[in-house]
Design a protein around this motif. Structure first.
Motif, short mmCIF file in Angstrom:
data_model
loop_
_atom_site.label_atom_id
_atom_site.label_comp_id
_atom_site.label_asym_id
_atom_site.label_seq_id
_atom_site.Cartn_x
_atom_site.Cartn_y
_atom_site.Cartn_z
N THR A 65 0.91 -1.12 -0.03
CA THR A 65 0.08 0.15 0.04
C THR A 65 0.81 1.34 0.12
O THR A 65 0.58 2.26 -0.87
CB THR A 65 -0.86 -0.06 1.16
OG1 THR A 65 -1.90 -1.20 1.12
CG2 THR A 65 -1.83 1.33 1.29
N ILE A 66 1.96 1.24 0.76
CA ILE A 66 2.74 2.33 0.92
C ILE A 66 3.57 2.53 -0.48
O ILE A 66 3.54 3.76 -1.01
CB ILE A 66 3.82 2.31 2.07
CG1 ILE A 66 3.11 2.38 3.28
CG2 ILE A 66 4.96 3.39 1.78
CD1 ILE A 66 3.92 2.03 4.80
N GLN A 67 3.99 1.36 -1.11
CA GLN A 67 4.76 1.59 -2.04
C GLN A 67 3.78 2.07 -3.36
O GLN A 67 4.00 2.89 -4.25
CB GLN A 67 5.24 0.27 -2.45
CG GLN A 67 6.10 0.05 -3.99
CD GLN A 67 6.60 -1.20 -4.06
OE1 GLN A 67 6.12 -2.41 -4.15
NE2 GLN A 67 8.00 -1.31 -4.76
N HIS A 68 2.67 1.45 -3.33
CA HIS A 68 1.37 2.04 -4.31
C HIS A 68 1.45 3.48 -4.25
O HIS A 68 1.33 4.28 -5.16
CB HIS A 68 0.27 1.32 -4.22
CG HIS A 68 -0.94 1.93 -5.29
ND1 HIS A 68 -0.57 1.49 -6.41
CD2 HIS A 68 -1.84 2.37 -5.03
CE1 HIS A 68 -1.82 2.04 -7.12
NE2 HIS A 68 -2.30 2.75 -6.33
N HIS A 69 1.25 3.97 -2.95
CA HIS A 69 1.02 5.38 -2.68
C HIS A 69 2.09 6.26 -3.15
O HIS A 69 1.94 7.41 -3.87
CB HIS A 69 0.61 5.59 -1.26
CG HIS A 69 0.32 7.04 -1.01
ND1 HIS A 69 -0.89 7.69 -1.09
CD2 HIS A 69 0.85 7.87 -0.21
CE1 HIS A 69 -0.76 8.82 -0.91
NE2 HIS A 69 0.31 9.05 -0.34
N THR A 70 3.35 5.71 -2.78
CA THR A 70 4.31 6.57 -3.09
C THR A 70 4.56 6.72 -4.67
O THR A 70 4.75 7.57 -5.17
CB THR A 70 5.45 5.73 -2.66
OG1 THR A 70 5.51 5.69 -1.21
CG2 THR A 70 6.99 6.59 -2.93
N ARG A 71 4.55 5.60 -5.41
CA ARG A 71 4.44 5.54 -6.85
C ARG A 71 3.49 6.22 -7.75
O ARG A 71 3.84 6.97 -8.53
CB ARG A 71 4.46 4.07 -7.42
CG ARG A 71 5.79 3.33 -7.05
CD ARG A 71 5.80 2.10 -7.76
NE ARG A 71 7.10 1.43 -7.34
CZ ARG A 71 7.51 0.28 -7.90
NH1 ARG A 71 6.67 -0.48 -8.61
NH2 ARG A 71 8.72 -0.24 -7.66
N THR A 72 2.27 6.25 -6.95
CA THR A 72 1.15 7.08 -7.70
C THR A 72 1.26 8.53 -7.24
O THR A 72 0.44 9.39 -7.88
CB THR A 72 -0.23 6.80 -7.44
OG1 THR A 72 -0.29 6.69 -6.01
CG2 THR A 72 -0.73 5.18 -7.99
N MET A 73 1.82 9.05 -6.33
CA MET A 73 1.90 10.31 -5.80
C MET A 73 2.95 11.12 -6.43
O MET A 73 2.86 12.46 -6.54
CB MET A 73 1.93 10.72 -4.34
CG MET A 73 0.71 9.94 -3.46
SD MET A 73 -0.81 10.93 -4.15
CE MET A 73 -0.46 12.49 -3.42
N ARG A 74 4.03 10.43 -6.98
CA ARG A 74 5.25 11.23 -7.67
C ARG A 74 4.82 11.66 -9.08
O ARG A 74 4.06 10.84 -9.79
CB ARG A 74 6.41 10.56 -7.61
CG ARG A 74 6.47 9.25 -8.30
CD ARG A 74 7.84 8.69 -8.32
NE ARG A 74 7.91 7.38 -9.21
CZ ARG A 74 8.48 6.21 -8.88
NH1 ARG A 74 9.66 6.57 -7.99
NH2 ARG A 74 8.59 5.35 -9.75
N PRO A 75 5.52 12.73 -9.60
CA PRO A 75 4.99 13.07 -10.92
C PRO A 75 5.82 12.16 -11.96
O PRO A 75 6.82 11.49 -11.83
CB PRO A 75 5.50 14.45 -10.87
CG PRO A 75 6.46 14.53 -9.79
CD PRO A 75 6.01 13.75 -8.82
N GLU A 76 5.08 12.11 -12.93
CA GLU A 76 5.54 11.07 -14.00
C GLU A 76 6.69 11.71 -14.69
O GLU A 76 6.80 13.00 -15.13
CB GLU A 76 4.50 10.95 -15.07
CG GLU A 76 4.78 9.68 -15.98
CD GLU A 76 4.75 8.32 -15.32
OE1 GLU A 76 5.62 7.57 -15.86
OE2 GLU A 76 3.96 8.05 -14.32
N ILE A 77 7.85 10.92 -14.74
CA ILE A 77 9.15 11.52 -15.38
C ILE A 77 9.39 10.63 -16.79
O ILE A 77 9.55 9.50 -16.78
CB ILE A 77 10.47 11.27 -14.56
CG1 ILE A 77 10.21 12.00 -13.11
CG2 ILE A 77 11.58 11.52 -15.19
CD1 ILE A 77 11.30 11.52 -12.06
N ARG A 78 9.01 11.41 -17.68
CA ARG A 78 9.25 10.78 -19.18
C ARG A 78 9.88 12.05 -20.38
O ARG A 78 9.29 12.71 -20.17
CB ARG A 78 7.92 10.12 -19.63
CG ARG A 78 7.67 8.79 -18.73
CD ARG A 78 6.82 8.10 -19.31
NE ARG A 78 6.65 6.90 -18.43
CZ ARG A 78 5.98 5.94 -18.82
NH1 ARG A 78 5.47 5.62 -19.96
NH2 ARG A 78 5.94 5.00 -17.91
#
Length: 78
Positions: A65-78
């Motif tokens: 859950t923490i990992q998912h939250h961390t990944r979905t909250m950061r801005p997309e870098i592309r």
């Protein structure tokens, strides 16, 4: 997003311990302590409430859950 296949086995105590170490080291949790009964005591912040997790599966689920939250909250870098 690729979907991950379901786990074939329950998380072990060693796996939960490894995740607890990572979460505390990266300061995503303040504390995670394994009790003699196999439960985990976790605390998000130094003066926050202590939650009781029933076993390794609950701690690994919290890590996910923490990992998912961390990944979905950061801005997309592309």
């Amino acid at each position: 997003m690729n979907s991950r296949p379901p786990r074939s086995s329950e998380p072990t105590s060693a796996e939960a311990s490894a995740w607890a170490d990572v979460l505390v080291r990266w300061r995503l949790l303040h504390a995670a302590v394994l009790t003699p009964t196999g439960q985990w005591l976790v605390q998000d912040h130094p003066y926050g409430p202590v939650r009781v997790l029933l076993g390794p599966a609950d701690l690994v689920a919290l890590a996910a859950t923490i990992q998912h939250h961390t990944r979905t909250m950061r801005p997309e870098i592309r």
